[in-house]
Design an enzyme around this catalytic site. Structure first.
Site, mmCIF file in Angstrom:
data_model
loop_
_atom_site.group_PDB
_atom_site.id
_atom_site.type_symbol
_atom_site.label_atom_id
_atom_site.label_comp_id
_atom_site.label_asym_id
_atom_site.label_seq_id
_atom_site.Cartn_x
_atom_site.Cartn_y
_atom_site.Cartn_z
ATOM 1 N N LYS A 40 0.848 -1.196 0.000
ATOM 2 C CA LYS A 40 0.000 0.000 0.000
ATOM 3 C C LYS A 40 0.879 1.241 0.000
ATOM 4 O O LYS A 40 1.668 1.447 0.933
ATOM 5 C CB LYS A 40 -0.893 0.008 1.245
ATOM 6 C CG LYS A 40 -2.042 -0.955 1.161
ATOM 7 C CD LYS A 40 -3.138 -0.402 0.281
ATOM 8 C CE LYS A 40 -4.330 -1.354 0.248
ATOM 9 N NZ LYS A 40 -5.287 -0.975 -0.790
ATOM 10 N N ASP A 82 -0.089 -0.365 -4.753
ATOM 11 C CA ASP A 82 -1.465 0.127 -4.812
ATOM 12 C C ASP A 82 -1.506 1.470 -4.091
ATOM 13 O O ASP A 82 -1.276 1.519 -2.880
ATOM 14 C CB ASP A 82 -2.385 -0.886 -4.119
ATOM 15 C CG ASP A 82 -3.850 -0.484 -4.155
ATOM 16 O OD1 ASP A 82 -4.174 0.558 -4.759
ATOM 17 O OD2 ASP A 82 -4.669 -1.227 -3.570
ATOM 18 N N GLU A 103 -1.409 -0.394 -9.124
ATOM 19 C CA GLU A 103 -2.870 -0.391 -8.992
ATOM 20 C C GLU A 103 -3.420 0.988 -8.617
ATOM 21 O O GLU A 103 -2.874 1.660 -7.752
ATOM 22 C CB GLU A 103 -3.230 -1.420 -7.913
ATOM 23 C CG GLU A 103 -4.701 -1.603 -7.632
ATOM 24 C CD GLU A 103 -4.936 -2.828 -6.751
ATOM 25 O OE1 GLU A 103 -4.231 -3.846 -6.906
ATOM 26 O OE2 GLU A 103 -5.818 -2.783 -5.876
ATOM 27 N N GLU A 110 -11.535 -1.705 -9.085
ATOM 28 C CA GLU A 110 -12.283 -2.093 -7.886
ATOM 29 C C GLU A 110 -13.399 -1.102 -7.585
ATOM 30 O O GLU A 110 -14.303 -1.407 -6.824
ATOM 31 C CB GLU A 110 -11.340 -2.218 -6.685
ATOM 32 C CG GLU A 110 -10.753 -0.907 -6.221
ATOM 33 C CD GLU A 110 -9.764 -1.079 -5.083
ATOM 34 O OE1 GLU A 110 -8.645 -1.556 -5.362
ATOM 35 O OE2 GLU A 110 -10.097 -0.756 -3.947
ATOM 36 N N ASP A 162 -14.659 -6.291 -8.475
ATOM 37 C CA ASP A 162 -14.898 -7.054 -7.243
ATOM 38 C C ASP A 162 -16.283 -7.669 -7.356
ATOM 39 O O ASP A 162 -17.271 -6.947 -7.547
ATOM 40 C CB ASP A 162 -14.811 -6.123 -6.026
ATOM 41 C CG ASP A 162 -14.865 -6.892 -4.719
ATOM 42 O OD1 ASP A 162 -15.815 -7.681 -4.529
ATOM 43 O OD2 ASP A 162 -13.960 -6.707 -3.893
ATOM 44 N N HIS A 181 -10.535 -8.061 -7.651
ATOM 45 C CA HIS A 181 -10.281 -7.450 -6.344
ATOM 46 C C HIS A 181 -11.055 -8.255 -5.303
ATOM 47 O O HIS A 181 -12.187 -8.668 -5.563
ATOM 48 C CB HIS A 181 -10.804 -6.008 -6.394
ATOM 49 C CG HIS A 181 -10.785 -5.276 -5.091
ATOM 50 N ND1 HIS A 181 -11.897 -5.152 -4.285
ATOM 51 C CD2 HIS A 181 -9.789 -4.605 -4.466
ATOM 52 C CE1 HIS A 181 -11.584 -4.425 -3.218
ATOM 53 N NE2 HIS A 181 -10.305 -4.077 -3.304
ATOM 54 N N GLU A 200 -6.226 -12.104 -4.311
ATOM 55 C CA GLU A 200 -5.947 -11.100 -3.280
ATOM 56 C C GLU A 200 -6.320 -11.667 -1.914
ATOM 57 O O GLU A 200 -7.479 -12.008 -1.665
ATOM 58 C CB GLU A 200 -6.733 -9.816 -3.555
ATOM 59 C CG GLU A 200 -6.498 -8.774 -2.481
ATOM 60 C CD GLU A 200 -6.911 -7.367 -2.892
ATOM 61 O OE1 GLU A 200 -7.762 -7.222 -3.789
ATOM 62 O OE2 GLU A 200 -6.359 -6.415 -2.297
HETATM 63 CA CA CA Z 1 -6.815 -1.730 -4.243
#
Ligand code: CA
Length: 381
Positions: free
Chosen positions: A171, A198, A226, A252, A275, A302, A335
């Protein structure tokens, strides 16, 4: 068979330790679980995703006030027909967000019922299993302070690798300088692993490209980058994509074939990440997968939901073809959210488990799970 009732359960639990992603602090985890009952005793389960900061009550309200009456009395073994019925009735105020999440939750439950009635896992009803196991990547690396956590995040990477993960998603989006410092520290421990980043659309185009180039110059050959920019800025996505050698991922926060049609026609993505719990359920994602395939884009879902949504994601993943076939093509990754989620672990009889970084896809009918009602009662708000 007829649908006799649709229930939306809102679950919430405070986190022992709040964490941050680039868009804010998360202090609780919520879920909107959907239960569809039939006159033949088969019950189906689904879930509408709560994105990081999304209250679970929005999807419940859409189910109770906009969708429930459209499906009660109907045949649950026709999820495609009911998906169109729900979409058409909500089109003028729906199309995206929690309304499509609510449709997704009901659609997943209808496929669960259909799988149980046909005694097949859902992936086989979608055309079959391209894979019976999937490599998991560790999603984590959230912040507990906000900035200056590079050393701790590198230690977290080592922890995931010690548990068997060979793929990690970091992240970022906490300032380009801080992001670069984090990735320098992680280079020391994970440069030979499959790594993704991401930023949760923290930057505009210029900063997004600056970060991507800095990491390419450092030597990173990332599997994907991402959500570099906000989901509304498809031209921005295309600019970032052209400026970098790194594959660009996102989706997502996009919905249905209509939303993804625009994304694909603008050449915004290398990897599409709908997702299943918010983009349209099995039915909606089946449309998106076909559309992506026609544009040469790989779908790699996702996954951030509770155990019900994770089970649905596994069935979807099993049924997704590789967009660009080759003997040694990169296969889809799962994921695997490693962040705190107090009720996820005990919600079903088949919580997500990885061994040496791999997860088996359940072969039981429907979603292949039994939901524990005691856990639902415990965390119902
Ligand atoms: Ca994400």
């Amino acid at each position: 068979m007829k649908i006799t009732n649709v229930r939306a359960h809102v679950l919430r639990s405070q986190l022992p330790q709040p964490f941050a992603f680039s868009q804010g602090w998360v202090s609780s985890r919520g879920a909107t679980l959907v239960e569809v009952e039939t006159d033949e005793g088969i019950t189906g389960w689904g879930e509408a995703l709560c994105q990081g900061l999304q209250p679970p009550e929005i999807a419940r309200s859409a189910i109770e006030h906009a969708l429930k009456h459209l499906v009660i009395g109907q045949d649950p073994l026709q999820p495609e027909v009911l998906w169109h019925r729900m979409y058409h009735h909500t089109r003028d105020y729906g199309q995206k967000g929690a309304v499509i999440g609510a449709i997704s939750g009901i659609d997943i439950a209808l496929w669960d019922i259909t799988g149980k009635a046909r005694r097949e896992p859902i992936a086989k009803l979608l055309g079959g299993m391209f894979r019976t196991r999937v490599q998991a990547y560790a999603t984590g690396f959230y912040r507990v302070k906000g900035e200056g956590e590079a050393r701790r995040l590198a230690q977290e990477a080592e922890g995931h690798m010690a548990k068997g993960f060979r793929a990690l998603k970091i992240k970022l989006g906490f300032g380009v300088a801080d992001d670069v410092a984090v990735m320098k520290e992680i280079w020391g421990v994970a440069k030979n692993q499959e790594v993704m980043i991401d930023t949760n659309h923290a930057y505009g185009v210029a900063e997004a490209i600056r970060l991507g180039r800095a990491l390419e110059d450092m030597g990173w050959r990332l599997r994907w980058y991402e959500e570099p920019v906000v989901q509304e800025d498809l031209d921005g996505y295309s600019e970032v994509r052209r400026a970098l050698a790194t594959p660009i991922a996102g989706g997502e926060n996009e919905y249905t074939l209509f939303g993804f049609k625009e994304v694909f026609s603008r050449r915004a993505l290398d990897v599409a990440q709908p997702d299943i719990c918010i983009a349209g359920g099995f039915t909606g994602c089946r449309h998106i997968v076909a559309l992506a395939h026609a544009h040469g884009v790989q779908v790699n879902p996702h996954v951030w939901a509770s155990a019900v949504g994770q089970a649905a994601s596994l069935q979807l993943i099993a049924a997704i073809p590789i967009a660009n076939h080759a003997l040694f093509a990169n296969d889809i990754l799962l994921e695997f959210d490693t962040s705190s989620h107090p009720f996820r672990e005990h919600l079903t009889d088949a919580p997500l488990r990885q061994r040496e970084g791999w997860v088996d896809i359940p072969q039981k009918p429907g979603l292949g799970i039994e939901v524990d009602r005691k856990i639902i009662e415990k965390y119902t708000t």
